[in-house]
Design an enzyme around this catalytic site. Structure first.
Site, PDB file in Angstrom:
ATOM      1  N   SER A 293       0.888  -1.422  -0.070  1.00 13.71           N
ATOM      2  CA  SER A 293       0.006   0.470  -0.298  1.00 13.71           C
ATOM      3  C   SER A 293       0.858   1.032   0.011  1.00 13.71           C
ATOM      4  O   SER A 293       2.018   1.166   0.523  1.00 13.71           O
ATOM      5  CB  SER A 293      -0.934  -0.189   1.610  1.00 13.71           C
ATOM      6  OG  SER A 293      -0.226   0.512   2.481  1.00 13.71           O
ATOM      7  N   PRO A 316       3.224  -2.495   3.796  1.00 14.52           N
ATOM      8  CA  PRO A 316       2.632  -1.153   3.462  1.00 14.52           C
ATOM      9  C   PRO A 316       3.455  -0.130   3.653  1.00 14.52           C
ATOM     10  O   PRO A 316       4.306  -0.060   5.003  1.00 14.52           O
ATOM     11  CB  PRO A 316       1.753  -1.165   5.222  1.00 14.52           C
ATOM     12  CG  PRO A 316       1.691  -2.166   5.502  1.00 14.52           C
ATOM     13  CD  PRO A 316       2.371  -3.236   5.071  1.00 14.52           C
ATOM     14  N   HIS A 317       3.175   0.716   2.605  1.00 16.44           N
ATOM     15  CA  HIS A 317       4.628   2.016   2.742  1.00 16.44           C
ATOM     16  C   HIS A 317       3.525   2.928   2.545  1.00 16.44           C
ATOM     17  O   HIS A 317       3.088   3.336   2.448  1.00 16.44           O
ATOM     18  CB  HIS A 317       5.280   1.460   1.450  1.00 16.44           C
ATOM     19  CG  HIS A 317       6.726   1.242   1.411  1.00 16.44           C
ATOM     20  ND1 HIS A 317       7.019   2.362   0.611  1.00 16.44           N
ATOM     21  CD2 HIS A 317       7.621   0.854   1.682  1.00 16.44           C
ATOM     22  CE1 HIS A 317       8.637   2.147   1.444  1.00 16.44           C
ATOM     23  NE2 HIS A 317       8.618   0.549   1.114  1.00 16.44           N
ATOM     24  N   ASP A 318       5.195   4.033   2.666  1.00 15.17           N
ATOM     25  CA  ASP A 318       5.105   5.785   1.942  1.00 15.17           C
ATOM     26  C   ASP A 318       3.569   5.959   2.527  1.00 15.17           C
ATOM     27  O   ASP A 318       2.053   5.844   2.379  1.00 15.17           O
ATOM     28  CB  ASP A 318       4.867   5.424   0.511  1.00 15.17           C
ATOM     29  CG  ASP A 318       6.068   5.218  -0.297  1.00 15.17           C
ATOM     30  OD1 ASP A 318       6.962   4.194   0.587  1.00 15.17           O
ATOM     31  OD2 ASP A 318       6.069   6.227  -0.901  1.00 15.17           O
TER      32      ASP A 318
END
Lengths: 531, 320
Positions: A293, A316-318
């Site tokens: 994500s 999940p990212h950024d």
């Protein structure tokens, strides 16, 4: 003060005294300021932890089941606005995504690739098949099995329901599924599909050190949920998707782009809310990432099984926020971590997951993630650390069991105010817990403007049980600061406090206040070091 | 000593967050901004000299370039309006999107926006035609409204008036030339209307598709077999080049990296040996907790997709 006195001449003694007094007062003020801010931080930490724990424990789990997702699926299908348009004209769904697929389209001799645009209605897969009415675009190969030979774009005015169906996304035709609207997937199978081989298609051999380099892999199908979209997915299987592309091409991704001021259609799309979704009771395997994500909000991953994904199982990212990653099983991430949240993923909960046998760590918090509750997870037998906190301040690691990991049970690197409480840290290959400052200035793969870090690390270890960790119960490197309170130490050896903590073993023991070295829990002879 | 004192104050300021510690990302240098500003001034002079199309360029620059003194949104709309007045289809397109976004006190002007976009597409702007085709799909605007806007646009352009300030509520300061009529615009609109009539397509939306998208499709269908082979080969060449590069790497590997990866792959540390040794008793000790977590996971899974402790234990034991 010695330095100050040595530079002041005798005839300026009066002035010197004034300056001394002034500087003294100033230093006292600063110290008071520091002490008060630290104590305020600790108090707010305790309150924050209490709130986060009660929020999590009070969740009504009965509303997050496979059946609950099935109930959300629209029953009434309507609409007829489905047509195939030139992919190049859909400039707002990601020009980079379109450009990357050109390699596949060109190899297939598709001069003007087209995309199925789904708008103004709620459609099932059977509806798409009926409305397109062209077997070279969507072919029904068996009952409820559809082979897609063109990408699908679900606009913000439409919903697509994939229920009790098998969707095969053709590898040869460069198919992807991008949605700005809603996607309901239940009791379905979504795979990549190699028509020649009759299976989901072998992944090409790419050296491990090039897997994350751009342009090394032939594009594969993927699912991308854009800004404003929502996905509800239950009891489904996703496999064979994803490759390393520029944006959201990793498998199943939920992603919002940074808003860029523009006055054509991407303006409307990008101004939409952060995407969200529920993924409950699904299985994700052999995808490039199991889940990815970027700037997503309120995503719930519950009861899913992630295994054999190429890089990460859950990533999940950024700037994603308020995620709940709970009660998932993740194992055998082939190159890296079971669960990793990275780059300012804040206010999230990672709880009650079982993460084992991953190539990297079981759970990792990376690049300035804060206010994350890592609660009651089991991380077992990972080749990296059980739980790793890298360059991320203000996090809580509570009630976890981290055992038999090849490196440390808990590893805190360049992160301050890490509160580790009531964990059972058992037989890890290196230390039970390591707190370290590591100079990563030379790390070529890191953008330090985007991901700044500080060279300090501090953690509070309270009420944990350290048992039989192979090198030491607890260690620190390069001035990592450790505070211990009411921990229990069993059998860790050859020493309880290793690395830079070794000289302070006695002080730490006293500080720990009431901990007693006991060997009754295990038949293994106690190691000969006790402070 | 003064230096020490200053350092102390400075460190306190940094600590308390009153001074940002170099975290501001600078995207353009002052020189780059200056250069853009000079270019902008040149276009501004052209516009002031009466080159109407320069207003469109001016507005686009003001919108997207890093200027020292960026113009206000009202100013941009004003420039687009001036440019659109002379029949600049790009300006009509951008102005339409400004209205559609409801920017610059233009909220609730969906119909006007659609008329502007329709005008742009009638004057031959393919991007506007494409956007008009997609707007009902992406924004949910009804096809009937689109049709209505299209007819209004055609009528206005036939009269030679791309913009009418009494209707378009031009931004303050715009002096609409009284009775401004462009023969060029009216001629284009008449040709469009004639072609539409001859095509036999009743709905404007359908005709637009024929122009904006289907025209390109027709091109693709008419691609010669030779051209198709060329495209196919280009794709193959691209893939082959990548495969060749990978082969080269395999034949002339980076030995150091290879050795490192081999070590990683085959590593069997004393820690792993020890972990293997205690495997049985460890899993016995952890069984209760693993079973508990598996039960929690199964709560969210379908009865047919439950996972069992025995299955998980086997997988755990298989781990290196």
């Amino acid at each position: 003060m010695i330095a100050l006195e040595s530079v002041v001449k005798p005839k300026c003694l009066a002035n010197n005294n004034k300056i001394k007094v002034f500087t003294g007062v100033f230093v006292v003020v600063i110290m008071l300021f520091v002490v008060s801010s630290v104590s305020a931080q600790q108090t707010s930490h305790a309150d924050k932890l209490k709130t986060m724990l009660s929020d999590y424990r009070d969740m009504d789990w009965s509303q997050y089941t496979v059946e609950a997702v099935r109930r959300r699926i629209p029953k009434k299908m309507y609409g007829s606005d489905v047509e195939s348009l030139l992919s190049a004209r859909l400039y707002f769904i990601g020009s980079q995504n379109i450009q990357e697929m050109q390699e596949v389209w060109q190899a297939q001799g598709i001069a003007r690739p087209k995309t199925i645009v789904v708008a103004n209605g709620v459609y099932s897969v059977a509806d798409l098949h009926r409305l397109i009415d062209d077997d070279s675009v969507i072919e029904k190969t068996k009952d409820d099995t559809y082979l897609f030979r063109q990408p699908v774009y679900v606009t913000s005015t439409a919903s697509l329901v994939i229920s009790d169906a098998t969707i095969r996304l053709s590898l040869l035709h460069g198919v992807f599924l991008v949605a700005d609207g809603q996607l309901f997937i239940a009791d379905a199978v979504i795979t990549s599909w190699d028509e020649r081989a009759g299976n989901e298609g072998e992944r090409e051999e790419v050296p491990a050190n090039e897997l994350l380099l751009y342009g090394r892999q032939t594009p594969r199908p993927y699912i991308l949920m854009n800004e404003g979209s929502q996905i509800y997915m239950a009891n489904s299987r996703v496999s064979g998707l994803g490759y390393k592309g520029k944006r959201g091409t990793f498998g199943l991704s939920i992603s919002k782009r940074p808003f860029v001021v523009t006055h054509r259609l991407h303006g409307y799309i990008r101004a939409r809310a952060k995407p969200a979704g529920w993924l409950i009771g699904n299985t994700f395997t052999n995808n490039f990432f199991g889940f990815y994500s970027n700037q997503a909000e309120d995503v719930i991953l519950l009861g899913n099984v992630y295994y054999d994904n190429v890089i990460y199982n859950i990533d999940p990212h950024d700037y994603s926020e308020r995620l709940i990653i709970a009660r998932n099983l993740t194992y055998n991430a082939r190159q890296a971590h079971g669960i990793i949240i990275s780059r300012e993923v804040n206010n999230s909960t990672i709880a009650e997951n079982l993460s084992f046998s991953n190539k990297g760590s079981g759970i990792m918090l990376d690049r300035n993630c804060s206010n994350t509750l890592v609660y009651s997870n089991l991380t077992i037998g990972n080749e990296g650390d059980g739980i790793a906190v890298f360059e991320s301040d203000n996090n809580f690691v509570v009630d976890n069991i981290t055992a038999r990991n090849v490196r440390n049970g808990i590893y805190v690197r360049n992160s301050d105010y890490i509160n580790t409480k009531n964990n059972f840290i058992f037989r890890n290959g290196n230390a039970g817990a390591e707190t370290a400052v590591v100079d990563i200035d030379k790390l070529e793969t890191r953008n330090f403007k985007l991901d700044p870090y500080h060279k300090s690390a501090s953690a509070l270890y309270e009420g944990n049980q350290f048992d039989s960790n192979l090198h030491a119960a607890m260690t620190a490197k390069n001035k990592g600061v450790v505070t211990v309170k009411n921990n229990k130490f069993y059998n860790s050896g050859p020493i309880f406090f290793g690395g830079e903590l070794a000289p302070f073993a006695e002080n730490l023991w006293h500080q720990n206040n009431g901990a007693t070295p006991a060997s009754e829990a295990s038949h293994i002879p106690r190691q000969p070091v006790s402070p | 000593m003064r230096y020490n004192f200053l350092m102390l104050v400075l460190s306190m300021l940094v600590y308390s967050g009153m001074l940002p510690a170099g975290q501001v990302l600078k995207q353009y240098t002052a020189k780059e901004r200056q250069l853009e500003q000079v270019k902008f001034s040149v276009i501004e002079e052209l516009a002031e000299e009466g080159v109407n199309s320069a207003y469109g360029v001016l507005a686009k620059m003001g919108e997207s370039r890093p200027l020292i003194n960026p113009p206000s949104q009202d100013q941009l709309i004003h420039w687009y309006t001036l440019s659109a007045q002379s029949g600049n289809s790009s300006a009509l397109l951008w102005l339409g999107h400004y209205f559609l976004h409801g920017e610059g006190n233009n909220a609730g002007r969906e119909h006007d926006a659609l008329v502007l976009l329709a005008s742009a597409s009638i004057l031959g702007n393919v991007d506007a035609a494409n956007d008009l085709i997609l707007i009902p799909k992406v924004l949910g605007v009804s096809y009937a409204r689109l049709e209505e806007a299209f007819h209004d646009a055609l009528q206005r352009l036939s009269n030679g008036q791309p913009i009418d300030c009494s209707w378009a509520r031009c931004s303050p300061g715009l002096s609409q030339q009284p009775g401004f009529v462009s023969d060029k615009v009216s001629a284009k609109a008449k040709i469009f209307h004639e072609n539409w009539r001859q095509s036999g397509v009743v709905k404007a939306y359908q005709y637009l598709k024929l122009l904006g998208v289907e025209e390109l499709l027709a091109q693709s269908n008419s691609t010669s077999p030779k051209e198709k082979i060329r495209i196919k080969n280009a794709g193959k060449l691209k893939k082959n080049a990548r495969l060749a590069r990978e082969k080269r790497l395999a034949e002339n590997p980076d030995w150091e990296m290879g050795a490192y990866l081999d070590r990683l792959k085959n590593r069997k540390s004393s820690a792993q040996d020890a972990l293997r040794h205690y495997e049985g008793q460890d899993f016995a000790q952890l069984e209760k907790d693993i079973r508990h977590t598996i039960n929690l996971i199964n709560f969210h899974r379908d009865p047919d997709a439950q996972i069992s402790y025995e299955e998980i234990l086997q997988l755990m034991k298989k781990a290196p």
